[in-house]
Motif scaffolding. Structure first.
Motif, PDB file in Angstrom:
ATOM      1  N   SER A 273      40.070  46.102  42.260  1.00 62.19           N
ATOM      2  CA  SER A 273      41.120  45.227  42.853  1.00 62.19           C
ATOM      3  C   SER A 273      40.898  43.863  43.258  1.00 62.19           C
ATOM      4  CB  SER A 273      41.911  45.998  44.035  1.00 62.19           C
ATOM      5  OG  SER A 273      40.986  46.195  45.052  1.00 62.19           O
ATOM      6  N   GLY A 274      39.496  43.645  43.497  1.00 63.45           N
ATOM      7  CA  GLY A 274      38.951  42.336  44.099  1.00 63.45           C
ATOM      8  C   GLY A 274      38.692  41.481  42.870  1.00 63.45           C
ATOM      9  N   THR A 275      38.777  41.847  41.766  1.00 60.05           N
ATOM     10  CA  THR A 275      38.482  40.915  40.665  1.00 60.05           C
ATOM     11  C   THR A 275      39.832  40.070  40.146  1.00 60.05           C
ATOM     12  OG1 THR A 275      37.071  42.488  39.578  1.00 60.05           O
ATOM     13  CG2 THR A 275      37.676  40.725  38.158  1.00 60.05           C
ATOM     14  N   THR A 276      39.542  38.699  40.060  1.00 61.77           N
ATOM     15  CA  THR A 276      40.633  37.956  39.881  1.00 61.77           C
ATOM     16  C   THR A 276      40.736  37.417  38.685  1.00 61.77           C
ATOM     17  OG1 THR A 276      39.439  35.985  40.453  1.00 61.77           O
ATOM     18  CG2 THR A 276      40.579  37.080  42.287  1.00 61.77           C
ATOM     19  N   SER A 277      39.753  37.528  37.709  1.00 65.53           N
ATOM     20  CA  SER A 277      39.772  36.828  36.286  1.00 65.53           C
ATOM     21  C   SER A 277      38.853  37.716  35.442  1.00 65.53           C
ATOM     22  CB  SER A 277      39.506  35.426  36.437  1.00 65.53           C
ATOM     23  OG  SER A 277      37.625  35.275  36.640  1.00 65.53           O
ATOM     24  N   ILE A 278      39.200  37.805  34.193  1.00 67.84           N
ATOM     25  CA  ILE A 278      38.369  38.486  33.020  1.00 67.84           C
ATOM     26  C   ILE A 278      38.313  37.237  31.975  1.00 67.84           C
ATOM     27  CG2 ILE A 278      38.471  40.117  31.204  1.00 67.84           C
ATOM     28  CD1 ILE A 278      40.531  41.599  33.102  1.00 67.84           C
ATOM     29  N   GLY A 279      37.015  36.764  31.703  1.00 66.31           N
ATOM     30  CA  GLY A 279      36.639  35.707  31.137  1.00 66.31           C
ATOM     31  C   GLY A 279      36.870  36.060  29.723  1.00 66.31           C
ATOM     32  N   SER A 280      36.944  34.699  28.737  1.00 63.36           N
ATOM     33  CA  SER A 280      37.369  34.827  27.366  1.00 63.36           C
ATOM     34  C   SER A 280      36.112  35.599  26.706  1.00 63.36           C
ATOM     35  CB  SER A 280      37.075  33.326  27.008  1.00 63.36           C
ATOM     36  OG  SER A 280      38.036  32.643  27.285  1.00 63.36           O
ATOM     37  N   GLU A 281      36.659  36.477  25.809  1.00 60.62           N
ATOM     38  CA  GLU A 281      35.891  37.314  24.840  1.00 60.62           C
ATOM     39  C   GLU A 281      35.137  38.433  25.962  1.00 60.62           C
ATOM     40  OE1 GLU A 281      33.483  35.096  22.410  1.00 60.62           O
ATOM     41  OE2 GLU A 281      35.209  33.884  21.693  1.00 60.62           O
ATOM     42  N   ALA A 282      35.604  38.691  26.862  1.00 64.92           N
ATOM     43  CA  ALA A 282      34.704  39.540  27.662  1.00 64.92           C
ATOM     44  C   ALA A 282      34.394  40.947  27.222  1.00 64.92           C
ATOM     45  CB  ALA A 282      35.417  39.836  29.147  1.00 64.92           C
ATOM     46  N   PHE A 283      35.509  41.453  26.528  1.00 65.82           N
ATOM     47  CA  PHE A 283      35.261  42.827  25.952  1.00 65.82           C
ATOM     48  C   PHE A 283      35.793  42.707  24.376  1.00 65.82           C
ATOM     49  CE2 PHE A 283      36.406  43.431  30.530  1.00 65.82           C
ATOM     50  CZ  PHE A 283      35.584  44.171  30.828  1.00 65.82           C
ATOM     51  N   LYS A 284      35.492  41.589  23.908  1.00 66.98           N
ATOM     52  CA  LYS A 284      35.609  41.382  22.483  1.00 66.98           C
ATOM     53  C   LYS A 284      34.790  42.397  21.688  1.00 66.98           C
ATOM     54  CE  LYS A 284      34.149  37.955  19.923  1.00 66.98           C
ATOM     55  NZ  LYS A 284      33.924  36.654  19.484  1.00 66.98           N
ATOM     56  N   TYR A 285      35.235  43.276  20.597  1.00 65.03           N
ATOM     57  CA  TYR A 285      34.653  43.961  19.499  1.00 65.03           C
ATOM     58  C   TYR A 285      34.045  45.205  20.352  1.00 65.03           C
ATOM     59  CZ  TYR A 285      34.627  40.050  16.417  1.00 65.03           C
ATOM     60  OH  TYR A 285      34.938  39.028  15.550  1.00 65.03           O
ATOM     61  N   CYS A 286      34.711  45.634  21.537  1.00 65.02           N
ATOM     62  CA  CYS A 286      34.321  46.841  22.089  1.00 65.02           C
ATOM     63  C   CYS A 286      35.074  47.901  21.458  1.00 65.02           C
ATOM     64  CB  CYS A 286      34.514  46.834  23.733  1.00 65.02           C
ATOM     65  SG  CYS A 286      33.450  45.673  24.494  1.00 65.02           S
ATOM     66  N   MET A 287      34.827  48.484  20.246  1.00 65.31           N
ATOM     67  CA  MET A 287      35.706  49.000  19.362  1.00 65.31           C
ATOM     68  C   MET A 287      35.902  50.498  19.603  1.00 65.31           C
ATOM     69  SD  MET A 287      34.780  47.560  15.619  1.00 65.31           S
ATOM     70  CE  MET A 287      34.024  45.943  15.691  1.00 65.31           C
ATOM     71  N   ASN A 288      35.111  51.031  20.697  1.00 62.44           N
ATOM     72  CA  ASN A 288      35.435  52.343  21.125  1.00 62.44           C
ATOM     73  C   ASN A 288      36.123  52.261  22.416  1.00 62.44           C
ATOM     74  OD1 ASN A 288      34.843  55.266  20.531  1.00 62.44           O
ATOM     75  ND2 ASN A 288      33.462  55.207  22.464  1.00 62.44           N
ATOM     76  N   LEU A 289      36.644  51.023  22.903  1.00 60.06           N
ATOM     77  CA  LEU A 289      37.009  51.297  24.166  1.00 60.06           C
ATOM     78  C   LEU A 289      38.662  51.742  24.104  1.00 60.06           C
ATOM     79  CD1 LEU A 289      36.977  50.219  27.113  1.00 60.06           C
ATOM     80  CD2 LEU A 289      37.899  48.059  26.514  1.00 60.06           C
ATOM     81  N   GLY A 290      38.862  52.785  24.764  1.00 57.15           N
ATOM     82  CA  GLY A 290      40.378  53.645  24.777  1.00 57.15           C
ATOM     83  C   GLY A 290      41.128  53.208  25.754  1.00 57.15           C
ATOM     84  N   ASN A 291      40.720  53.163  26.814  1.00 56.16           N
ATOM     85  CA  ASN A 291      41.351  53.111  28.246  1.00 56.16           C
ATOM     86  C   ASN A 291      40.685  51.843  29.062  1.00 56.16           C
ATOM     87  OD1 ASN A 291      43.410  53.928  30.102  1.00 56.16           O
ATOM     88  ND2 ASN A 291      41.890  54.933  31.106  1.00 56.16           N
ATOM     89  N   VAL A 292      41.787  51.092  29.628  1.00 56.20           N
ATOM     90  CA  VAL A 292      41.358  49.925  30.416  1.00 56.20           C
ATOM     91  C   VAL A 292      42.204  49.959  31.763  1.00 56.20           C
ATOM     92  CG1 VAL A 292      41.542  47.551  30.755  1.00 56.20           C
ATOM     93  CG2 VAL A 292      40.431  48.608  28.647  1.00 56.20           C
ATOM     94  N   VAL A 293      41.682  49.794  32.694  1.00 53.24           N
ATOM     95  CA  VAL A 293      42.607  49.652  34.110  1.00 53.24           C
ATOM     96  C   VAL A 293      42.014  48.356  34.786  1.00 53.24           C
ATOM     97  CG1 VAL A 293      42.749  50.575  36.444  1.00 53.24           C
ATOM     98  CG2 VAL A 293      42.267  52.220  34.623  1.00 53.24           C
ATOM     99  N   ILE A 294      43.330  47.626  34.599  1.00 50.71           N
ATOM    100  CA  ILE A 294      43.020  46.174  35.278  1.00 50.71           C
ATOM    101  C   ILE A 294      43.673  46.168  36.413  1.00 50.71           C
ATOM    102  CG2 ILE A 294      43.723  43.735  34.905  1.00 50.71           C
ATOM    103  CD1 ILE A 294      44.003  44.274  31.860  1.00 50.71           C
ATOM    104  N   GLY A 295      42.676  45.871  37.658  1.00 46.57           N
ATOM    105  CA  GLY A 295      43.193  45.894  38.918  1.00 46.57           C
ATOM    106  C   GLY A 295      44.343  45.033  39.412  1.00 46.57           C
ATOM    107  N   GLU A 296      44.738  45.112  40.826  1.00 46.06           N
ATOM    108  CA  GLU A 296      46.154  44.360  40.964  1.00 46.06           C
ATOM    109  C   GLU A 296      45.775  42.869  41.153  1.00 46.06           C
ATOM    110  OE1 GLU A 296      45.930  45.737  45.656  1.00 46.06           O
ATOM    111  OE2 GLU A 296      46.874  47.021  44.235  1.00 46.06           O
ATOM    112  N   GLY A 297      44.314  42.633  41.587  1.00 46.14           N
ATOM    113  CA  GLY A 297      44.199  41.274  41.861  1.00 46.14           C
ATOM    114  C   GLY A 297      43.946  40.276  40.783  1.00 46.14           C
ATOM    115  N   VAL A 298      44.015  40.959  39.357  1.00 46.44           N
ATOM    116  CA  VAL A 298      43.529  40.079  38.231  1.00 46.44           C
ATOM    117  C   VAL A 298      44.923  39.123  37.965  1.00 46.44           C
ATOM    118  CG1 VAL A 298      43.355  40.142  35.579  1.00 46.44           C
ATOM    119  CG2 VAL A 298      42.064  41.403  37.075  1.00 46.44           C
TER     120      VAL A 298
END
Length: 363
Positions: A273-298
Motif C-alpha cells: 500500500s505504501g508504493t506510489t509508483s511503478i516505473g516504466s517497463e518495470a515488469f516488461k516481458y514477465c511472461m509467466n506473471l499471472g496475478n498482480v496486486v497493485i496497492g492502494e497507494g499507487v
C-alpha cells in the motif's frame, strides 16, 4: 633584489617540502613511500619482483630509521601476472585503488584484521581469485573493488555500510554472499552478472537497492527484501530469469524503470500500500506473471510497465482513484483479464482510459 631573493628561498622551501612529502626508498624489490614521517609510517608504492610469492614485511628500515608498513599504495602490485600469493602483515590499514588489479594468477587473499578500507578496483580483473578473507574492521570497500573476479566463490564484507557501485559486478562464480546488519545501501551494478548467485539474504537495515544492482543474475531464484527497503532502482533485477519468488515490503515507495524486466519465472507480485509508483517497463516481458496486486497507494503506472505479460489473468487494484496508465503499459495483455477494484470505484474504472478496456469487477 630582496623580493627576488625571497622568492628563491620560498621556492627552495616548497621544493624541499614536496620532496619530503614524496620521499620514497627501495628495500629489495619493494619501493616504499613515506606517508607519515612523524609516526614513521610507509605504504608499499611499487614492486619490481616477478616472483610468484611475495611477503610484505611489517616494518622496514632505511637511513637508520625503522618504518611501520601501514598501507598498500595505488597500483602497487597491479598487473603482476606471475603473482600467485601475497602475504600482508598485521598493521596494514588500507589497500589502495587498483593495488592488485589484473593480478591474473592470484588465487586467494587473506587480509589482516587491521585493514579498514579497500580502494576502488583494488582486486578487479583478478581472474583466478577464488577466496578473500576480510575482517570485521573493514568499513569501506571502493567501487569495482572485486569487479570481474570470475573465480570468486564467496564474499563476507562484515563491517561495511555501503556496497559501492560494481563492487562484485561480473563475479560469475560468486555463490555465497553474507551481508552484515547495518548495511544501508547496495549501489548501482553491485552484483550485476553474478550468474551463479542463487540466493541472497539482505539485512533488515537495507533501505536502497541501486540501478542494475542484481541485473542478469540468471541463477537467482529467490530473494527476501527487508522491511525497511524504500526504493528499488532501475533494472535492479532485470534479466533475473530464474527469479520465481519475491515479496515486496510495506516500506517500499518506488519501483524503478525496468526493475523486474524479463524476470520470466515470476508468477505473482503484490505491490504494498505504501508504493506510489511503478516505473516504466518495470515488469516488461514477465511472461509467466499471472496475478498482480497493485496497492492502494499507487497513483501511476509507467510506460510499458506490464508489456507482453501474456499470462496475466487477474489484476487487483486497491486505489479508489484509477491510477494513471502510461503508453503501452498493458500491451500484449488480454483485455479479457479481470481487473478487481473497490466496489465504490466501479464506475470510475469503467470510464477511465485504458482501464475501461478490461473486464472490470468488484473485489
Amino acid at each position: 633584489m630582496i623580493i627576488r631573493q625571497t622568492l628563491v628561498v620560498l621556492t627552495a622551501l616548497l621544493s624541499a617540502s614536496a620532496c619530503a612529502l614524496a620521499q620514497t626508498f627501495s628495500v629489495g624489490n619493494l619501493t616504499y613511500s613515506v606517508t607519515d614521517k612523524t609516526a614513521g609510517e610507509v605504504d608499499v608504492s611499487s614492486c619490481e619482483s616477478y616472483e610468484s610469492e611475495i611477503d610484505v614485511p611489517a616494518t622496514v628500515s632505511h637511513g637508520g630509521i625503522s618504518y611501520k608498513v601501514t598501507g598498500i599504495g595505488i597500483t602497487a602490485f597491479s598487473v603482476k601476472s606471475s603473482l600467485r600469493r601475497i602475504g600482508l602483515p598485521e598493521g596494514i590499514r588500507h589497500i589502495g585503488e587498483e593495488a592488485f588489479a589484473y593480478c591474473s594468477q592470484l588465487t586467494s587473499m587473506s587480509l589482516p584484521a587491521s585493514v579498514e578500507s579497500i580502494g576502488s578496483k583494488a582486486f578487479s580483473g583478478c581472474l583466478m581469485l577464488s577466496r578473500v578473507s576480510m575482517g570485521s574492521g573493514v568499513r569501506s570497500i571502493g567501487s569495482g573493488a572485486f569487479m570481474d573476479c570470475r573465480s570468486l566463490l564467496s564474499a563476507v564484507p562484515a563491517g561495511v555500510r555501503i556496497i559501492e557501485a560494481a563492487t562484485f559486478g561480473g563475479c560469475s562464480s560468486l555463490r555465497e554472499v553474507s551481508l552484515p546488519e547495518g548495511l544501508a545501501i547496495i549501489d548501482d551494478l553491485a552484483f550485476r552478472e553474478c550468474g551463479s548467485l542463487s540466493s541472497i539474504s539482505l539485512p533488515g537495515s537495507l533501505t536502497y537497492i541501486g540501478d542494475e544492482a542484481f541485473a542478469s543474475c540468471g541463477s537467482l531464484t529467490r530473494i527476501s527484501l527487508p522491511a525497511r527497503l524504500m526504493s528499488i532502482g532501475d533494472k535492479a533485477f532485470s534479466g533475473c530469469v530464474s527469479l520465481s519468488s519475491i515479496v515486496l515490503p510495506d516500506s517500499l515507495i518506488s519501483i524503478g524503470d525496468g526493475a523486474f524486466e524479463k524476470c520470466r519465472s515470476i508468477s505473482s507480485i503484490t505491490m504494498p500500500s505504501g508504493t506510489t509508483s511503478i516505473g516504466s517497463e518495470a515488469f516488461k516481458y514477465c511472461m509467466n506473471l499471472g496475478n498482480v496486486v497493485i496497492g492502494e497507494g499507487v497513483t501511476s503506472i509507467g510506460d510499458r510497465a506490464f508489456r507482453v505479460c501474456t499470462s496475466l489473468r487477474q489484476i487487483t487494484v486497491g486505489a479508489t482513484e484509477p491510477p494513471a496508465v502510461g503508453a503501452d503499459a498493458f500491451f500484449g495483455v488480454s483485455r479479457r483479464t479481470a481487473v478487481l477494484v473497490p466496489s465504490a470505484s466501479l464506475d470510475a474504472y469503467r470510464q477511465a482510459a485504458v482501464w475501461r478496456e478490461f473486464n472490470i469487477r468488484p473485489m
